[in-house]
Each structure stands twice: as C-alpha cells, then as structure tokens.
Enzyme design. Structure first.
Site, PDB file in Angstrom:
ATOM      1  N   GLU A   1       0.891  -1.303  -0.098  1.00  0.00           N
ATOM      2  CA  GLU A   1      -0.041   0.226  -0.124  1.00  0.00           C
ATOM      3  C   GLU A   1       0.706   0.726   0.434  1.00  0.00           C
ATOM      4  O   GLU A   1       0.772   1.883   0.988  1.00  0.00           O
ATOM      5  CB  GLU A   1      -0.904   0.375   1.324  1.00  0.00           C
ATOM      6  CG  GLU A   1      -2.028  -1.261   1.315  1.00  0.00           C
ATOM      7  CD  GLU A   1      -3.348  -1.311   1.600  1.00  0.00           C
ATOM      8  OE1 GLU A   1      -3.017  -0.508   3.297  1.00  0.00           O
ATOM      9  OE2 GLU A   1      -4.213  -1.555   2.106  1.00  0.00           O
TER      10      GLU A   1
ATOM     11  N   GLU B   1      -5.146  -8.011  -0.624  1.00  0.00           N
ATOM     12  CA  GLU B   1      -5.454  -7.860   0.619  1.00  0.00           C
ATOM     13  C   GLU B   1      -7.464  -8.235   0.627  1.00  0.00           C
ATOM     14  O   GLU B   1      -8.114  -6.752   0.272  1.00  0.00           O
ATOM     15  CB  GLU B   1      -5.875  -6.940   2.326  1.00  0.00           C
ATOM     16  CG  GLU B   1      -4.518  -6.899   2.348  1.00  0.00           C
ATOM     17  CD  GLU B   1      -3.992  -6.203   2.711  1.00  0.00           C
ATOM     18  OE1 GLU B   1      -4.945  -5.139   3.686  1.00  0.00           O
ATOM     19  OE2 GLU B   1      -2.804  -6.061   2.878  1.00  0.00           O
TER      20      GLU B   1
HETATM   21  O1  AHR Z   1      -4.828  -6.085   7.462  1.00  0.00           O
HETATM   22  C1  AHR Z   1      -5.258  -4.874   7.400  1.00  0.00           C
HETATM   23  C2  AHR Z   1      -4.294  -3.409   7.357  1.00  0.00           C
HETATM   24  O2  AHR Z   1      -4.931  -3.629   6.288  1.00  0.00           O
HETATM   25  C3  AHR Z   1      -2.990  -3.853   6.475  1.00  0.00           C
HETATM   26  O3  AHR Z   1      -2.110  -3.924   7.644  1.00  0.00           O
HETATM   27  C4  AHR Z   1      -2.758  -3.119   5.076  1.00  0.00           C
HETATM   28  O4  AHR Z   1      -1.914  -3.438   4.625  1.00  0.00           O
HETATM   29  C5  AHR Z   1      -4.102  -2.782   5.136  1.00  0.00           C
HETATM   30  O5  AHR Z   1      -4.119  -1.035   5.371  1.00  0.00           O
END
Ligand code: AHR
Length: 498
Positions: free
Chosen positions: A172, A291
């Site tokens: 990110e 994610e």
């Molecule tokens: O999964 C929780 C958080 O969400 C992770 O650390 C990050 O990559 C995202 O913003």
C-alpha cells in the site's frame, strides 16, 4: 422466485489458480503472538506454536500465506528476525504503535507455514528500505549457498534454500498512513529497480507490484497507470486491496457489495490491458487481490489502545451470519474472474479480521466466515465455466440491477464432478434455482450443504459454532438440468457427479 443459470462445457472462463484461496498473516495485534505462537499454551509444540491453531489452518486449507505485512512491513528489518532469538532486537512498530519482539521471524514462520501446508508469499519492505535489503532477503531465502547471505541461512539451521516463489514489492505504498509512502513515480521507479535485481538473484520468482490500496483512493487508476508504465516488464501481478462493511446496517446494500468487487477487478484489468496495448506487449498482467475481507466491526476501537504494548488486541472483528453470506459472494466473484485473478489473500488469518480466533491461554474457534472459505478452498478447484444468469434483480443505495443469486459453476474433469456455489440474497423468498449443464450428463447429487436460517447478527463463539454448513437435499436432476431450492439468505454448495 424462479432463477436459471446456463453453462456449456465448451465455454470455460479459466482454470482456478489454487492461490486464490491464499490468506495473510501480519505481525500485528494478536495474529502472531497469542495467535499462532503462544509458548506455554497447553497445545504449544516444542517451538511454542499452538497445535489447535495449526489444525484449524489445515482445516481451512489455505495454500499460500502473505507475510509479514501489511503496514507493519514498511518499517520492518527482516534481519531482526534471524539468528538466536535471545539476540533479536525489540523494535517500535510505528504502523500499529506497538512493540515487536521478533521472537518469531523468518525461519520460524517458514517452518510453521510448511507444517500447515502453505507456501509463503513474502513481502519486501519498500517503505524505509530498498533494492539492497530486497536483494539480500532473496539471496538469503533462495540461493543454494557459497555467499554471505545464503551461508548465513545455512548457519541458522536451514541447509536447503526456502525457494520462496511469490514476492510482494512493498505494501500500500500510495497510502499516507504508510511508513515511507511514495508518489506513483517514486514507487514505480523503486519497484522496477527492485524487481529487476530480485529476478537477477533468482529468475524463477514471481513478483507482485502494489496497485492502489483501494478503489476509493483519490489517486486510483492514475497510480496503476504510472506504476505499470515503470514496472510492466519486470512484474507478474498487480495488487488490489478492498475491505467491505455493513456500517449503514442496510442488508440489501451490504449483500450487493460483491458487485462492487467485480467492478473493481474489471477496472483494474482494463488498466492493465491499456498499458499492454500502449507498450505493444505480448505479456498479460494478472492480478493479485492480496487483501480482501470484511472489516468494520472493530473500527475505531484501536485508538483506545495504550501505545507501545506487545501484541495487544487489534482489529478483532467478530463476524456474523450476514458477513458469512457476503464473504461467500466475494469468493464467488473472485472465482468468476479467475482468468485474471490468480492470487487472492483473505486478510487476515488469525485474530486480526480473521476466520480463526484464539483466546490467550484458552481455545481457538472458527468464525462465521470460516466455512464458506473452507468449502471453496476444499472443493473449488477445476475450470470455472462462463454462465448466463436469469434471475430477478433489485436496486439498492449503491448498486442497480443486483441479481438475487450470486453463483459460479466449476467443472472438475478429473473427478467427474461439477461444483456450484450460490448465495441467495433475498431475505424473504426461496429461489427455485435451475442450472442447465449443457454438454454434461449429471448423474447424482454428491453433496448439497447450506448455511441458512440464522438471525443475520448471529455469531459463532468459543463455546458454540451455529454458523456452519448443514446437509440439505431439495434437488431434482432431469436430463441436463439440476433444480435446487435456495433458502432465503443462504450460502449453498452443490457437488454433482457426472
Ligand atoms: O489488514 C490490515 C491492514 O489493512 C494492513 O496492514 C494494510 O495493508 C491494510 O491497510
């Protein structure tokens, strides 16, 4: 309500890459410490890892685990996690305002992942670090021996290389919350140079470059274009991240959110193909949705934590029945896009927005979202078939023409089997759902299970697991047609023998 889905053996979308059932374990909250690792726990093995958790991860059958972050990654020195545990430094983790003890590091995690039957999707820090640290960790993990880093691995107890295949280039990097966040230009250049050098060390690895941290980012789309302009030749996948939630307590809208996921995937695919055309490239960029999950129950609770604790509870969402239904629809959406989504990681795996929960010194249990994921990871392998869906639709606040059924059909030629996953989004109506299997001769229903009939806010707890699949039987096969009854608000899995 009536619904019909038609598939034809001759019209596949794609073979499913098993890595679409990947997950994610970050050094944050209680994911590692008192999650997978708790020396002194009654089930702890000789190295301090909980056997009860290992068993649940095996049951979930996730084949790939992204590690070690997440936002944590962008301040992490991987070298802190190798060598004698007593010599490892304690560090501030600025991402989550905690203290990282480094008791669990590279060797411990890789050995644990092997025990639970998963490969590691390793991420390199491109927040505070760069080419050098990334080169070194690939050399440490994958080079056979005879150099400083590979011999250090051998000295630390791993004679054979770890041979880690999939690597993420940071996390990110577009987010202002990220340690060392970057503009698309800055990140694109760094990611390209890092990727080039990592592949010089080990040409067999595959690399994931960071897309936007969400479709809602103001830089979304422009970020992808710039990053791919720099990295297209060097990387194999572009990442997508997205979390969903029922903050408005609007069930119809919530259950439609997989439509948003589908749009996001289609938009990112279009961006990749735009760069492909612009570069006159033969290469097709695939996607890593590394994610995805439901995340809202715990929102705002972190800020109440006292800073600089070791492994405090963070993002411990407790999931309910409506979350299980949405999670099933999101999974179906990933599968319907299996021609481009080759990797996906449910974020996360244990305690932190996770399907598996633990109590420190107590039991481990399966959340409501555990089961749709588990059934898909067990049975969702083979070829996804293109389908035509003819079901009534509805409109809600964020989406129009949402079909009452979300579904996917998978053909497993080796097993002579068809698998159907389907969610009925209607809270009121049974759907008499027919699937026409053109080119197939369905013989018998091998298994039909459903999760249905619960209050939408019902959860599983450490003492009781009511949100779980149960066998049901309302089906009729006639010629190549399979008729099944989908109860109101239900997750369904049908396995049909051919
Ligand atoms: O999964 C929780 C958080 O969400 C992770 O650390 C990050 O990559 C995202 O913003």
């Amino acid at each position: 309500m009536q619904g019909k889905m038609t598939v034809n053996k001759a019209f596949p979308i794609s073979e499913i890459d098993p890595r679409v059932y990947g997950s994610f374990l970050e050094h944050m909250g209680r994911a590692v410490y008192s999650g997978i690792y708790e020396p002194g726990h009654e089930t702890a093995d000789e190295r301090g890892f909980r056997e009860d958790v290992k068993n649940l991860v095996r049951e979930l059958k996730t084949p790939l685990i992204r590690y070690p972050g997440g936002n944590f990654l962008s301040g992490y020195n991987w070298e802190d996690g190798i060598g004698a545990v007593e010599n490892r430094p304690k560090r501030l983790d600025l991402a989550w305002k905690t203290v990282e003890t480094n008791e669990v590091g590279l060797h411990e995690f890789i050995a644990w992942a092997k025990e639970v039957g998963a490969d590691v999707n390793m991420a390199v820090n491109l927040g505070t670090r760069g080419v050098d640290a990334a080169w070194n960790i690939v050399e440490y993990c994958n080079h056979p021996g005879g150099t400083y880093w590979s011999d250090l691995r051998r000295k630390n107890g791993a004679e054979a290389p770890f041979n880690i295949k999939t690597w993420c280039l940071g996390n990110e990097m577009d987010g202002p919350w990220q340690i060392g966040s970057k503009t698309a230009e800055e990140y694109g250049r760094l990611a390209a140079e890092t990727a080039k050098v990592m592949k010089w060390v080990d040409p067999s690895i595959e690399l994931v470059v960071c897309g936007s941290s969400g479709a809602g980012m103001p830089t979304f789309a422009a970020w992808e274009v710039t990053v791919l302009e720099h990295t297209y030749e060097y990387v194999d996948y572009l990442s997508l991240h997205s979390y969903y939630g029922n903050q408005k307590n609007d069930l119809k809208n919530y259950l439609a959110m997989s439509v948003g996921m589908d749009r996001f995937i289609k938009s990112v695919t279009a961006i990749c193909d735009y760069i492909k055309a612009k570069k006159r490239s033969d290469k097709t960029m695939n996607l890593s949705f590394d994610e995805w999950n439901i995340w809202y129950h715990s929102s705002g609770k972190n800020s109440k934590n006292k800073p600089w604790q070791q492994a405090p509870p963070i993002l411990e969402d407790i999931y309910n029945f409506e979350d299980a239904l949405l999670l099933g629809s999101l999974l179906i959406t990933l599968l319907k896009n299996s021609d481009r989504v080759k990797i996906a990681c449910l974020a996360q795996l244990v305690n932190v927005i996770a399907p598996i929960m633990t109590e420190k010194g107590g039991p481990a249990w399966r959340q409501a979202t555990f089961y749709p994921f588990m059934q898909a990871a067990h049975h969702g392998h083979g070829t996804v078939l293109r389908h035509n869906l003819d079901v009534p639709t509805y409109d809600c606040e964020d989406f129009k023409d949402v079909p009452f059924v979300e579904s996917v059909v998978i053909h497993k030629p080796d097993k002579k089997e068809i698998v159907i996953f389907a969610v009925n989004r209607s809270a009121e109506e049974i759907i008499d759902f027919t699937t026409e299997l053109q080119g197939f001769s369905p013989e018998s229903v091998l298994e039909f299970t459903e999760i249905s009939g619960h209050d939408v806010k019902q959860t599983n707890t450490k003492d009781a697991c009511p949100i779980a699949p149960v066998p049901t039987s309302a089906t009729i096969i006639s010629g190549n047609q399979l008729a099944a009854t989908l109860k109101p608000l239900s997750w369904n899995m049908l396995r049909v023998g051919l």
